[in-house]
Design an enzyme around this catalytic site. Sequence first.
Site, PDB file in Angstrom:
ATOM      1  N   ASP A 240      22.329  -1.086  19.564  1.00  0.00           N
ATOM      2  CA  ASP A 240      21.419  -2.090  20.116  1.00  0.00           C
ATOM      3  C   ASP A 240      22.127  -2.860  21.225  1.00  0.00           C
ATOM      4  OD1 ASP A 240      19.185  -3.640  20.419  1.00  0.00           O
ATOM      5  OD2 ASP A 240      19.644  -4.970  18.742  1.00  0.00           O
ATOM      6  N   GLU A 241      21.345  -3.446  22.138  1.00  0.00           N
ATOM      7  CA  GLU A 241      21.883  -4.265  23.232  1.00  0.00           C
ATOM      8  C   GLU A 241      22.954  -3.504  24.016  1.00  0.00           C
ATOM      9  OE1 GLU A 241      20.228  -6.752  23.775  1.00  0.00           O
ATOM     10  OE2 GLU A 241      19.611  -7.800  21.962  1.00  0.00           O
ATOM     11  N   GLN A 271      18.458  -8.119  30.675  1.00  0.00           N
ATOM     12  CA  GLN A 271      18.995  -9.093  29.736  1.00  0.00           C
ATOM     13  C   GLN A 271      20.500  -8.944  29.541  1.00  0.00           C
ATOM     14  OE1 GLN A 271      16.328 -10.131  26.300  1.00  0.00           O
ATOM     15  NE2 GLN A 271      15.212  -8.303  26.931  1.00  0.00           N
TER      16      GLN A 271
END
Length: 742
Positions: A240-241, A271
Amino acid sequence: MGLTHTDAYVDSLLANLTEPQREAVQHTEGPLLVLAGAGSGKTRVITRRAAYIAATVARPWEVLAITFTNKAANEMRERIEALGGGQRDAADSPPRAGRTSSGMTVCTFHALCARILRMYHERLGLSRSFTVFDQADRRKVVKDAIVHCQLSTTNWAPARMEGAISRAKNAMQTPEIFASEASDWGERTIARIYATYEQILAEQQGVDFDDLLLKTAFLLGGDDIVRDQLERRYRYVLIDEYQDTNEAQYRIARLLTRERQNICATGDPDQSIYGWRGANIGNILKFEEDYPDARVVRLEQNYRSTKRILAGASAVIAHNRRRKQKGLWTENDEGAPIRVLEFEEAEDEARDVARRIAAHKAAGRQLSDIAVFYRINSLSRALEEALLQAGVPYQIARGTEFYNRKEIKDVLAYLRVMINPADETSLLRIINVPARGIGDTTVERLQKLASDSGRRVYDVIADASAVQTLGRSAMKLLAFAELLRSLEPLAQQAPMRALDQALSLSGLRAALTDSADEDARSNVDELINAASEYEQDNPESTLVDWLEHTSLLGDVDAVRAESGAVTLMTLHAAKGLEFPVVFIVALEEGILPLQHVDEPDGDIEEERRLFFVGMTRAERELTLSHVRYRMQRGITQRQTRSPFLAELPSRDIEWLDADDEYAAPHDDHDSQRRPEATRTQRPPRWCEGMLVRHPTFGLGRLVWVQPAGKHTRAGVHFTSGQHKTLILEFANLEPIDPREID
């Protein structure tokens, strides 16, 4: 290959998914890139995908899901548990910290690396009970390294050296590599400090936060046996991310999936906000180059925000060039306009935010639905004062601060020494806590004795004959040595029992009972609660597990959703969260975007991404604010509103001037000036360019003049070279005729 599940169960994992979400969940073999826009249901996709893989093509313990915060990892584990993410195999080991009940591993990058290093510690020359140094202890070791190099901690500030070492490690630079690439005397000196720092860590069997990643990356890259074992164990890796991975994390991800390439990377280039700590947005932008056969799925439907909030955020982020094109959209309602408020000073801004929050509370809104974001922590002071005066409860997202309190660090130091006697930083912290008459002079002599004999301080203390040479302090040191011996067996106990016994045997509990410091007692009670909760959630955990957990906590981990309080936090800490009502304050040039002293140009695109992240945390209402004057470092300065405000769309933005409650759309987005209709007229006596004389500063010229409530402020440049911001009604300035100068 997968476990036996009913078709109904598998179908349930695909229920209520959009077509892109379903595509991401069902893609099991080969590389997958999920470009997940803000609020697009990313966590739902990751958790459903993990459960789907465990139900169809793998056993649960062959699935590894990695994220960046403990809060996100806990949420993912809970969701996977709720989905029934697989059944336990009798041959699998019991669940440990970071695993679901089925054995699936869901954790942060740092927790995964800590586990790998403990498994393969011998290959790295580490003790299995190595200490993970938190930031405060790490800085203490950096300071010791500077002193050891016979350098001044004033000229070579520990905080600055710590940052330089961290950046080097994030870039996979060992002290040797750093020294070989040093271009001047300053960098060569930093290399020497870095090398000494590493030597002290090694002597104390310690690693810092960055070492967890660095050492794991080197281990996987240099030991094929270890890499093969881990890749066979973790056949499916979900990260994730991915946009926030640094060089070490990128290498770990690549090495863990080198053969099968069963890697799923989810993230959003818009982001990526951690460039300052080594994150490389290029990792996600080049994913398709790294994996030419990768499937790419875009999640573009936003389920979180109103149309107006989403439109505003999308208009801002569209100004960035380094991004993956995607079109965020939502079926949510239009919602209220984004408000942009201008205030005279920071105190006015804070009071207005507090007033609006109090109004929300009076209208029945839960305070936990409201958050206030800012770029830097120092901006919280005025907000805290205003909220206190308004009687509004608040919490601050600074989770690590609890563990940096003296009484907490004292308790944890005892536990760390029990596990790792080589941890001299912790040992010297507790040698006279509670007070037992062992002063600084004795400690210095003890350290010299250890250094001269080539032994650890712990071993010297345990050597009665050596301690006797220290004269009158010998008996006190021998008593301390006996205490340490009585604590040793506790290292094998579960966290709660070890903590309870350490508090009693060390004398800390008695000292706290006798103390008038109620806060300290309450804090230690809270530490006991934290250990109890951790043990309940992780029944098989050890003391090492819990101490490691406390070392890896982040700011967001202290945020309690049901606190009944407003949440104050930095924009960085807000990542991954959402609130119905959001305020973002101090939207001013130099603050957002932030201007660093050592990097004046900064990274405007990352600052814009940070603003985008803040905006997209809001579900229903978003209020932005800036001030004309703000005190920074003791000096009140004229502020210029953030250029990001000029990037907002003209439609559905409500521009408010708090001085006179005038509201109007802001048509001139290319100008930093507000509509003149929102201003009172300037006093006729003072004007820009006017020559003036001050009794102290001498001759000067008015550079700018602005109303300030009932008064008037001006910027004055004096011939002495000084520049002052003055309130004209009190400044004792005298206008002068230019002919007087002639």
